[in-house]
Enzyme design. Structure first.
Site, PDB file in Angstrom:
ATOM      1  CE  LYS A   3       5.769  -1.472   6.542  1.00 11.41           C
ATOM      2  NZ  LYS A   3       6.927  -1.016   5.738  1.00 11.41           N
ATOM      3  CD  GLU A  11       7.663   2.712   5.331  1.00 17.34           C
ATOM      4  OE1 GLU A  11       7.410   2.726   4.108  1.00 17.34           O
ATOM      5  OE2 GLU A  11       7.593   1.671   6.020  1.00 17.34           O
ATOM      6  CB  CYS A  22       4.498   1.468   3.867  1.00 16.75           C
ATOM      7  SG  CYS A  22       5.034   1.439   2.144  1.00 16.75           S
TER       8      CYS A  22
HETATM    9  N1  LIG Z   1       7.611  -0.292   1.606  1.00 18.43           N
HETATM   10  C1  LIG Z   1       6.537  -0.983   1.977  1.00 18.43           C
HETATM   11  O1  LIG Z   1       6.313  -1.213   3.139  1.00 18.43           O
HETATM   12  C2  LIG Z   1       5.537  -1.499   1.006  1.00 18.43           C
HETATM   13  C3  LIG Z   1       5.759  -1.436  -0.433  1.00 18.43           C
HETATM   14  O2  LIG Z   1       6.685  -0.849  -0.975  1.00 18.43           O
HETATM   15  C4  LIG Z   1       4.744  -2.163  -1.229  1.00 18.43           C
HETATM   16  O3  LIG Z   1       3.799  -2.691  -0.646  1.00 18.43           O
HETATM   17  O4  LIG Z   1       4.877  -2.228  -2.436  1.00 18.43           O
END
Ligand SMILES: NC(=O)CC(=O)C(=O)O
Length: 302
Positions: free
Chosen positions: A127, A48, A169
């Site tokens: 996302k 990401e 994520c």
């Molecule tokens: N960074 C994200 O999108 C998610 C995350 O860090 C988590 O769910 O914990």
């Protein structure tokens, strides 16, 4: 029954160390993608926000116009760099994510682009679930202060191998996306992601293994390397998990790469041993993969 994964394939997750210099990040990504390909990987994943720091204040500064494709080189150096990397590596490249500027909607997204071994854009995923959390004394993060959410599930069909699903994520915390994709035939769920020192310690491995166990598919979570001088400290520990929830390969916290050979027989063996696939009770609860699920496969509504 035909195998979900038509032939074995090597998957590589690149736990890239990146910083504030976008051109340097792209160049480093290219080196690592080619290295993964030289080790035999045919599906290669970046993390990401692989070419920028991760943080609400950085999204607009690093955003590029990605869609409709192909953007010009001025609109998106990253689009062209990723396309060229995939072509040079002759591999499928799941290009982590990039802050995307949509000038028509006057908004930003956190967007993945996935390219074919000939450098064509196969799919894009914005996302869906934005990372908005508050854990007092630990971490407060509000992606929605800067970003808009995507609105679909993203699947890609790689003709020689089969279908995969891509999400980003925080999307991993929503098991519905994973279950729908698996029931629609994905052999692999890929999540470029950047958990942090609080949530990573609690949930990173658990989420990866849970999505694999619930759906009896392969799962890959690809993090940036940890940088303690950055505003956001990524957890690292990129990992590939098999359909029985066993970790096949796990990184530490540095600039590393993990890879593993994925095999269709393993999915079949696990599903035969614990046959939840034929034991579901859709007379008791609904099948979430049926009905009106906004899905795109290779960029087309499905
Ligand atoms: N960074 C994200 O999108 C998610 C995350 O860090 C988590 O769910 O914990």
């Amino acid at each position: 029954m035909a195998s979900l994964l038509k032939q074995p394939v090597k998957l590589a997750l690149i736990q890239l160390a990146s910083g504030a210099d976008k051109a340097a990040n792209l160049s480093h990504a290219r080196t690592r993608v080619l290295e993964a390909a030289s080790r035999g990987a045919r599906i290669i994943v970046l993390p990401e926000c692989f070419n920028s720091p991760y943080g609400v204040k950085y999204f607009s500064k690093y955003a590029e116009q990605l869609l409709p494709s192909p953007p010009s080189k001025e609109q998106s150096p990253s689009f062209h760099a990723l396309s060229a990397m995939a072509k040079e590596a002759k591999a499928y490249l799941v290009g982590g994510s990039i802050p995307e500027l949509d000038p028509d909607a006057k908004t930003l997204y956190n967007t993945n682009l996935t390219f074919s071994p000939t450098g064509e854009l196969l799919a894009s995923h914005r996302k869906v679930h934005l990372f908005d959390i508050d854990i007092p004394g630990k971490i407060s993060f509000h992606e929605s202060d800067a970003l808009s959410p995507g609105n679909k599930l993203t699947m890609v069909d790689f003709p020689e191998y089969g279908k995969i699903a891509i999400a980003i994520c925080y999307d991993v915390r929503f098991p519905e996306l994973a279950t729908i994709a698996a029931r629609r035939g994905a052999f692999l769920l890929l999540y470029p992601g950047a958990f942090n020192l609080t949530t990573g310690a609690l949930h990173w491995e658990l989420q990866a293994r849970a999505r694999a166990m619930d759906n009896q598919v392969y799962v890959g979570l690809c993090s940036p390397a940890r940088d303690m001088s950055a505003d956001y400290n990524a957890w690292g520990h990129s990992m590939i998990v098999d359909p029985n929830a066993e970790i096949l390969s796990e990184a530490g916290t540095g600039d590393e790469m993990v890879d593993a050979e994925l095999k269709g027989e393993r999915i079949e063996e696990v599903r035969k041993g614990i046959p939840i696939y034929t034991q579901r009770r859709f007379d008791v609860y609904p099948d979430v993969s049926k009905g009106d699920v906004k899905t795109e496969e290779n960029g087309q509504p499905k």
